[in-house]
Scaffold this motif. Structure first.
Motif, PDB file in Angstrom:
ATOM      1  N   PHE A  54      21.149 -88.444   9.882  1.00 15.29           N
ATOM      2  CA  PHE A  54      21.212 -87.363   8.887  1.00 15.29           C
ATOM      3  C   PHE A  54      21.318 -87.909   7.459  1.00 15.29           C
ATOM      4  CE2 PHE A  54      23.112 -85.755  12.835  1.00 15.29           C
ATOM      5  CZ  PHE A  54      22.250 -84.701  13.108  1.00 15.29           C
ATOM      6  N   ARG A  55      20.701 -89.051   7.215  1.00 12.49           N
ATOM      7  CA  ARG A  55      20.674 -89.627   5.885  1.00 12.49           C
ATOM      8  C   ARG A  55      19.502 -89.064   5.111  1.00 12.49           C
ATOM      9  NH1 ARG A  55      19.117 -94.469   5.545  1.00 12.49           N
ATOM     10  NH2 ARG A  55      19.805 -94.681   3.397  1.00 12.49           N
ATOM     11  N   VAL A  56      19.775 -88.616   3.874  1.00  9.95           N
ATOM     12  CA  VAL A  56      18.737 -88.092   2.999  1.00  9.95           C
ATOM     13  C   VAL A  56      18.934 -88.714   1.626  1.00  9.95           C
ATOM     14  CG1 VAL A  56      17.708 -86.044   1.948  1.00  9.95           C
ATOM     15  CG2 VAL A  56      18.680 -85.902   4.248  1.00  9.95           C
ATOM     16  N   GLY A  57      17.858 -89.164   1.000  1.00  5.38           N
ATOM     17  CA  GLY A  57      17.988 -89.745  -0.322  1.00  5.38           C
ATOM     18  C   GLY A  57      16.639 -90.025  -0.936  1.00  5.38           C
ATOM     19  N   THR A  58      16.667 -90.697  -2.085  1.00  4.44           N
ATOM     20  CA  THR A  58      15.441 -91.083  -2.772  1.00  4.44           C
ATOM     21  C   THR A  58      15.517 -92.549  -3.153  1.00  4.44           C
ATOM     22  OG1 THR A  58      16.348 -90.428  -4.926  1.00  4.44           O
ATOM     23  CG2 THR A  58      15.081 -88.764  -3.710  1.00  4.44           C
ATOM     24  N   PHE A  59      14.366 -93.159  -3.356  1.00  2.84           N
ATOM     25  CA  PHE A  59      14.315 -94.541  -3.813  1.00  2.84           C
ATOM     26  C   PHE A  59      13.018 -94.776  -4.561  1.00  2.84           C
ATOM     27  CE2 PHE A  59      12.143 -94.576   0.233  1.00  2.84           C
ATOM     28  CZ  PHE A  59      11.130 -95.504   0.100  1.00  2.84           C
ATOM     29  N   TRP A  60      13.058 -95.770  -5.439  1.00  3.18           N
ATOM     30  CA  TRP A  60      11.876 -96.155  -6.189  1.00  3.18           C
ATOM     31  C   TRP A  60      11.201 -97.327  -5.506  1.00  3.18           C
ATOM     32  CZ3 TRP A  60      10.712-100.905  -8.302  1.00  3.18           C
ATOM     33  CH2 TRP A  60       9.587-100.960  -9.132  1.00  3.18           C
ATOM     34  N   ALA A  61       9.875 -97.371  -5.550  1.00  3.72           N
ATOM     35  CA  ALA A  61       9.114 -98.487  -4.995  1.00  3.72           C
ATOM     36  C   ALA A  61       7.892 -98.734  -5.866  1.00  3.72           C
ATOM     37  CB  ALA A  61       8.695 -98.205  -3.560  1.00  3.72           C
ATOM     38  N   PRO A  62       7.546-100.006  -6.082  1.00  2.00           N
ATOM     39  CA  PRO A  62       6.370-100.301  -6.905  1.00  2.00           C
ATOM     40  C   PRO A  62       5.063 -99.967  -6.192  1.00  2.00           C
ATOM     41  CG  PRO A  62       7.295-102.320  -6.006  1.00  2.00           C
ATOM     42  CD  PRO A  62       8.238-101.221  -5.649  1.00  2.00           C
ATOM     43  N   ASP A  63       5.091-100.073  -4.856  1.00  2.00           N
ATOM     44  CA  ASP A  63       3.907 -99.757  -4.052  1.00  2.00           C
ATOM     45  C   ASP A  63       4.295 -98.761  -2.969  1.00  2.00           C
ATOM     46  OD1 ASP A  63       2.136-101.751  -5.353  1.00  2.00           O
ATOM     47  OD2 ASP A  63       3.482-103.204  -4.374  1.00  2.00           O
ATOM     48  N   GLU A  64       3.347 -98.039  -2.489  1.00  2.00           N
ATOM     49  CA  GLU A  64       3.631 -97.007  -1.490  1.00  2.00           C
ATOM     50  C   GLU A  64       4.027 -97.651  -0.161  1.00  2.00           C
ATOM     51  OE1 GLU A  64       1.630 -92.953   0.410  1.00  2.00           O
ATOM     52  OE2 GLU A  64       0.603 -94.088  -1.169  1.00  2.00           O
ATOM     53  N   PRO A  65       5.228 -97.325   0.364  1.00  2.00           N
ATOM     54  CA  PRO A  65       5.663 -97.887   1.647  1.00  2.00           C
ATOM     55  C   PRO A  65       5.027 -97.152   2.807  1.00  2.00           C
ATOM     56  CG  PRO A  65       7.339 -96.423   0.798  1.00  2.00           C
ATOM     57  CD  PRO A  65       6.251 -96.479  -0.246  1.00  2.00           C
ATOM     58  N   GLY A  79       5.152 -97.454 -10.610  1.00  2.00           N
ATOM     59  CA  GLY A  79       5.503 -97.178  -9.228  1.00  2.00           C
ATOM     60  C   GLY A  79       5.732 -95.696  -9.018  1.00  2.00           C
ATOM     61  N   ALA A  80       6.556 -95.339  -8.038  1.00  2.00           N
ATOM     62  CA  ALA A  80       6.803 -93.934  -7.742  1.00  2.00           C
ATOM     63  C   ALA A  80       8.154 -93.779  -7.071  1.00  2.00           C
ATOM     64  CB  ALA A  80       5.686 -93.379  -6.840  1.00  2.00           C
TER      65      ALA A  80
END
Length: 299
Positions: A125-136, A114-115
């Motif tokens: 004003f929310r900023v963050g990162t997340f992992w996903a198996p497929d591109e959302p 994934g990525a």
């Protein structure tokens, strides 16, 4: 007798609380398990209404509360007739080049599985990162806004005040005053609701963590639990959630007692760009208590 007997410990703080973001990538919409109610009667039916052509929210419909309570006024937010705009979107972009394997955004996954994506929500004003198996998708509904919309559907109100002496009666200077709050889904909790839009579902739960009683004579009483209603068997005992007036009320209208409840609200989103967080809601109710000097009886 402890007023908070059987009541779970609450988190401190009235208006400032943490906002934790735990980003995930599951595309499966999950339903939170039902929350225990303050009484044993089940909730019958439900309240499902379209907030807009894009957003749908569902909340439990509590039964009409009865009991010997004396709340005379209450203020709260939300209303079924309010017009709502479509929920704002968050921008999603893939992080290139991929972050190193030790980056928390991988959530235990390895580079190549994934990525990791960056999410930015300009409305909140929310900023963050997340992992996903497929591109959302490049844009997703802002879950924090959905959480607030679900809260609005809960129709949270001020405390259901139970006080002794009762409003309309008379209390005496130096005698204990007992303070309590009735426990229903909308006046104390626990209660839950959800909101969905664009494939994102936010599940919200809420319960009162504390009540601050302004007694109208310049003093306040903070109770972490709902308190206990007075019973004749208690006699002249004092409540841990109570007060003693040292002077009579200045007018026949009595002292104005204001109960301010802080609702702890936890929300969790399922779907792409998932997150979780907390927020506070404050509601008030008022009653009037007439307090007089005791009169000596001449023999």
């Amino acid at each position: 007798m402890a007023d908070h007997e059987g009541h779970a410990a609450r988190r401190p703080g009235l208006l400032t609380r943490r906002a934790a973001v735990a980003l995930a990538a599951s595309l499966t919409v999950l339903a939170l398990p039902g929350l225990a109610r303050a009484d044993d009667d089940p909730v019958v039916g439900g309240d499902c209404a379209s907030l807009s052509q894009f957003v749908t929210a569902c909340a439990q419909t509590p039964p009409t509360s009865g009991g010997d309570t004396q709340a005379t006024s209450s203020s709260g937010a939300g209303g079924s007739g309010e017009a709502r705009k479509p929920a704002p979107k968050c921008k999603i972009e893939k992080i290139e080049p991929p972050p190193p394997a030790i980056h928390l955004g991988w959530k235990g996954h390895k580079p190549g599985d994934g990525a990791v994506y960056r999410i930015f929500c300009p409305e909140t004003f929310r900023v963050g990162t997340f992992w996903a198996p497929d591109e959302p998708e490049a844009e997703l509904v802002d879950p924090a806004v959905l959480a607030q919309q679900a809260v609005d559907r809960m129709k949270l109100t001020g405390p259901d005040i139970i006080i002794s002496p009762r409003p309309g009666g008379r209390g005496l200077v130096g005698m204990p005053v007992w303070l309590a709050a009735g426990q229903s889904p909308t006046t104390y909790g626990p209660t839950s609701a959800s909101a969905s839009a664009g494939g994102v579902t936010v599940n919200v739960s809420a319960e009162v963590s504390r009540i601050v009683w302004d007694m109208g004579d310049g003093t306040t009483v903070t109770c972490e639990g709902p308190g206990k209603p007075y019973k004749k068997a208690y006699g002249l005992a004092r409540s841990q959630c109570g007060h003693v007036y040292t002077r009579p009320s200045p007018s026949p209208d009595g002292f104005s007692v204001t109960a301010t409840a802080t609702w702890d609200v936890d929300w969790e989103v399922t779907g792409p760009g998932g997150a979780s967080g907390e927020l506070d809601q404050v509601r008030q109710s008022q009653v009037a208590v007439n307090v007089v000097e005791s009169q000596a009886v001449n023999s």
